[in-house]
Scaffold this motif. Structure first.
Motif, PDB file in Angstrom:
ATOM      1  N   ASP A   9      20.337 -26.372 -25.626  1.00  0.00           N
ATOM      2  CA  ASP A   9      20.203 -26.967 -24.286  1.00  0.00           C
ATOM      3  C   ASP A   9      18.831 -26.668 -23.687  1.00  0.00           C
ATOM      4  N   GLN A  10      18.374 -25.435 -23.846  1.00  0.00           N
ATOM      5  CA  GLN A  10      17.070 -25.051 -23.296  1.00  0.00           C
ATOM      6  C   GLN A  10      15.941 -25.829 -23.954  1.00  0.00           C
ATOM      7  N   LEU A  11      16.008 -25.957 -25.283  1.00  0.00           N
ATOM      8  CA  LEU A  11      14.940 -26.669 -25.982  1.00  0.00           C
ATOM      9  C   LEU A  11      15.007 -28.167 -25.697  1.00  0.00           C
ATOM     10  N   GLU A  12      16.217 -28.690 -25.517  1.00  0.00           N
ATOM     11  CA  GLU A  12      16.340 -30.120 -25.207  1.00  0.00           C
ATOM     12  C   GLU A  12      15.738 -30.427 -23.838  1.00  0.00           C
ATOM     13  N   GLN A  13      15.988 -29.567 -22.862  1.00  0.00           N
ATOM     14  CA  GLN A  13      15.397 -29.769 -21.537  1.00  0.00           C
ATOM     15  C   GLN A  13      13.872 -29.710 -21.615  1.00  0.00           C
ATOM     16  N   PHE A  14      13.370 -28.810 -22.417  1.00  0.00           N
ATOM     17  CA  PHE A  14      11.931 -28.679 -22.595  1.00  0.00           C
ATOM     18  C   PHE A  14      11.370 -29.930 -23.281  1.00  0.00           C
ATOM     19  N   TRP A  15      12.107 -30.434 -24.268  1.00  0.00           N
ATOM     20  CA  TRP A  15      11.707 -31.651 -24.996  1.00  0.00           C
ATOM     21  C   TRP A  15      11.628 -32.849 -24.051  1.00  0.00           C
ATOM     22  N   LYS A  34      30.052  -3.204 -27.470  1.00  0.00           N
ATOM     23  CA  LYS A  34      30.117  -4.267 -26.447  1.00  0.00           C
ATOM     24  C   LYS A  34      28.777  -4.973 -26.254  1.00  0.00           C
ATOM     25  N   GLU A  35      27.724  -4.176 -26.089  1.00  0.00           N
ATOM     26  CA  GLU A  35      26.435  -4.740 -25.678  1.00  0.00           C
ATOM     27  C   GLU A  35      25.677  -5.406 -26.818  1.00  0.00           C
ATOM     28  N   THR A  36      25.778  -4.878 -28.010  1.00  0.00           N
ATOM     29  CA  THR A  36      24.992  -5.409 -29.130  1.00  0.00           C
ATOM     30  C   THR A  36      25.830  -6.244 -30.093  1.00  0.00           C
ATOM     31  N   THR A  37      27.063  -6.547 -29.737  1.00  0.00           N
ATOM     32  CA  THR A  37      27.884  -7.355 -30.627  1.00  0.00           C
ATOM     33  C   THR A  37      27.518  -8.836 -30.500  1.00  0.00           C
ATOM     34  N   ARG A  38      27.573  -9.526 -31.627  1.00  0.00           N
ATOM     35  CA  ARG A  38      27.384 -10.985 -31.650  1.00  0.00           C
ATOM     36  C   ARG A  38      28.595 -11.664 -32.296  1.00  0.00           C
ATOM     37  N   ILE A  39      29.632 -10.878 -32.541  1.00  0.00           N
ATOM     38  CA  ILE A  39      30.844 -11.422 -33.159  1.00  0.00           C
ATOM     39  C   ILE A  39      31.420 -12.529 -32.275  1.00  0.00           C
ATOM     40  N   GLY A  40      31.648 -13.702 -32.853  1.00  0.00           N
ATOM     41  CA  GLY A  40      32.266 -14.805 -32.128  1.00  0.00           C
ATOM     42  C   GLY A  40      31.385 -15.464 -31.085  1.00  0.00           C
ATOM     43  N   GLN A  41      30.103 -15.114 -31.051  1.00  0.00           N
ATOM     44  CA  GLN A  41      29.215 -15.633 -29.997  1.00  0.00           C
ATOM     45  C   GLN A  41      28.236 -16.698 -30.492  1.00  0.00           C
ATOM     46  N   TRP A  42      28.257 -17.008 -31.782  1.00  0.00           N
ATOM     47  CA  TRP A  42      27.233 -17.905 -32.321  1.00  0.00           C
ATOM     48  C   TRP A  42      27.237 -19.272 -31.633  1.00  0.00           C
ATOM     49  N   LYS A  43      28.411 -19.853 -31.479  1.00  0.00           N
ATOM     50  CA  LYS A  43      28.479 -21.211 -30.886  1.00  0.00           C
ATOM     51  C   LYS A  43      27.833 -21.232 -29.505  1.00  0.00           C
ATOM     52  N   GLU A  44      28.196 -20.257 -28.700  1.00  0.00           N
ATOM     53  CA  GLU A  44      27.665 -20.197 -27.334  1.00  0.00           C
ATOM     54  C   GLU A  44      26.147 -19.977 -27.343  1.00  0.00           C
ATOM     55  N   LEU A  45      25.681 -19.067 -28.177  1.00  0.00           N
ATOM     56  CA  LEU A  45      24.250 -18.764 -28.233  1.00  0.00           C
ATOM     57  C   LEU A  45      23.445 -19.946 -28.767  1.00  0.00           C
ATOM     58  N   TRP A  46      23.965 -20.604 -29.814  1.00  0.00           N
ATOM     59  CA  TRP A  46      23.264 -21.770 -30.362  1.00  0.00           C
ATOM     60  C   TRP A  46      23.246 -22.922 -29.351  1.00  0.00           C
ATOM     61  N   PHE A  96      13.558 -23.559 -34.420  1.00  0.00           N
ATOM     62  CA  PHE A  96      13.590 -23.011 -33.058  1.00  0.00           C
ATOM     63  C   PHE A  96      12.526 -21.926 -32.901  1.00  0.00           C
ATOM     64  N   GLU A  97      12.440 -21.022 -33.867  1.00  0.00           N
ATOM     65  CA  GLU A  97      11.478 -19.921 -33.771  1.00  0.00           C
ATOM     66  C   GLU A  97      10.035 -20.425 -33.774  1.00  0.00           C
ATOM     67  N   THR A  98       9.783 -21.484 -34.521  1.00  0.00           N
ATOM     68  CA  THR A  98       8.427 -22.029 -34.594  1.00  0.00           C
ATOM     69  C   THR A  98       8.016 -22.665 -33.270  1.00  0.00           C
ATOM     70  N   VAL A  99       8.888 -23.486 -32.709  1.00  0.00           N
ATOM     71  CA  VAL A  99       8.562 -24.163 -31.448  1.00  0.00           C
ATOM     72  C   VAL A  99       8.481 -23.151 -30.303  1.00  0.00           C
ATOM     73  N   GLU A 100       9.473 -22.275 -30.219  1.00  0.00           N
ATOM     74  CA  GLU A 100       9.460 -21.268 -29.149  1.00  0.00           C
ATOM     75  C   GLU A 100       8.250 -20.349 -29.290  1.00  0.00           C
ATOM     76  N   GLY A 101       7.923 -19.983 -30.539  1.00  0.00           N
ATOM     77  CA  GLY A 101       6.784 -19.102 -30.776  1.00  0.00           C
ATOM     78  C   GLY A 101       5.481 -19.710 -30.312  1.00  0.00           C
ATOM     79  N   TYR A 102       5.321 -21.008 -30.520  1.00  0.00           N
ATOM     80  CA  TYR A 102       4.087 -21.692 -30.104  1.00  0.00           C
ATOM     81  C   TYR A 102       3.892 -21.583 -28.593  1.00  0.00           C
ATOM     82  N   LYS A 154      23.399 -22.741 -26.106  1.00  0.00           N
ATOM     83  CA  LYS A 154      22.485 -22.410 -25.012  1.00  0.00           C
ATOM     84  C   LYS A 154      21.032 -22.620 -25.435  1.00  0.00           C
ATOM     85  N   ARG A 155      20.716 -22.195 -26.644  1.00  0.00           N
ATOM     86  CA  ARG A 155      19.346 -22.343 -27.150  1.00  0.00           C
ATOM     87  C   ARG A 155      18.981 -23.819 -27.305  1.00  0.00           C
TER      88      ARG A 155
END
Length: 335
Positions: free
Chosen positions: A136-142, A119-131, A273-279, A133-134
């Motif tokens: 939206d967060q970066l767009e607001q930051f942009w 339950k806790e570590t599954t990502r099955i079927g969650q890619w669309k939602e996770l992408w 995403f990893e490059t911008v967030e990492g900075y 969300k990520r």
């Protein structure tokens, strides 16, 4: 301080600390120990990862490290605000004689047999939602950064490049949505144990140690796409990627659903995403690393577009000319 904590919590005396990947480590005559920070994981997530590691050891995977419990029966211990686990591995030098694609396919086959609910570590079927969300967060930051002055050189390049990567991410999300609507998963598409992020470096170290706190439960396409992305970025050769997939399919053939899932993940620009967030989350002393990384990434945009276009064509050719992966038309215009 860590040495004292290990002695107190586990009764193990440490002579010398060294490093393995990003972990502090130490050795005894028969074992290698990794001190892994886990503040980002809940107790429920750690429990699932513990049972996955136990299962794979039962399946005789020789490289999986195991969780050690403290003398008080606790899985974690703390140093200040950071929680850690202690992992124990038998430091085997691999001398692996079979190709990486084959090894990964066999690992996934074992993982598909995992008998417990996740339950806790599954990502099955969650890619669309996770992408989404990520994004939206970066767009607001942009938007916020676009209205700020003065700007650092990295921030200027981020502001200029983000609209392109926003479009690419929307393409990835739509491609994934279409895949889930138009295609049917097969038995081999059931969930398995995957790396959070599989790269060319992940299982390259000697001695090889597989680290459970780096795992998630997901579709095998996660590992396939991330390794293919890393392999292309390192080698710049589509043929190397196709050889890896050929090795994998000799053990575990891929359905059209798997191939389309993999392609949607390759479209998603995780490296950006990893490059911008990492900075923005790194100390200033590391900013130069991310500045160089973004410059290189932007210079490679035409090459990565050719990779995406060529990948789709090569998979179709190797599937007997069947259009198992609908093409992304604008990529075909890449010179």
């Amino acid at each position: 301080m860590v040495k004292d904590l290990i002695k107190e919590k586990f009764g193990i005396y440490i002579r010398e600390l060294s490093s393995y990947l990003s972990y502090q480590t130490f050795q005894t005559p028969n074992s290698m120990f990794l001190i892994a920070p886990v503040s980002h994981l809940s107790q429920a997530e750690l429990a699932e990862l513990y049972y996955m590691s136990q299962y794979l050891q039962e399946q005789r995977d020789p490289y999986v490290s195991s969780f050690l419990f403290t003398k008080d029966g606790e899985m974690t211990f703390r140093d200040g605000k950071t929680a850690y686990v202690l992992l124990q591995a038998v430091p085997r030098f691999t001398n692996r004689s079979f190709p990486f694609g084959t090894e990964l396919a066999e690992f996934h086959q074992k993982g598909r047999g995992y008998p417990y609910e996740v339950k806790e570590t599954t990502r099955i079927g969650q890619w669309k939602e996770l992408w989404g969300k990520r994004l939206d967060q970066l767009e607001q930051f942009w938007i916020q950064k676009s209205q700020s002055q003065p700007l650092q050189p990295f921030e200027k390049r981020f502001i200029e490049s983000f609209p392109y990567y926003l479009g690419l991410t929307e393409n990835a999300i739509q491609y994934l949505a279409d895949t889930e609507l138009d295609d049917q998963p097969q038995a081999a598409d059931s969930g398995t144990i995957c790396q959070q992020r599989l790269t060319c470096e992940t299982w390259k170290q000697e001695p090889l140690v597989k680290v459970p706190v780096e795992w998630v439960f997901d579709h095998a396409a996660r590992d396939l796409a991330e390794y293919a992305r890393s392999l292309f970025q390192q080698k710049g050769d589509l043929n190397e990627v196709m050889l890896f997939l050929q090795q994998y399919e000799q053990v575990s053939p891929l359905s059209s659903f798997s191939k389309r899932l993999m392609y949607s993940r390759l479209l998603f620009p995780l490296h950006y995403f990893e490059t911008v967030e990492g900075y923005y989350i790194s100390p200033e002393s590391e900013h130069h690393y991310y500045e160089n990384k973004l410059d290189h990434l932007l210079s490679q945009v035409p090459a990565y577009e050719r990779f995406l276009s060529g990948f789709q064509e090569m998979v179709s050719i190797r599937s007997g000319g069947l259009a198992v992966m609908p093409s992304v038309n604008w990529l075909k215009r890449t010179p």
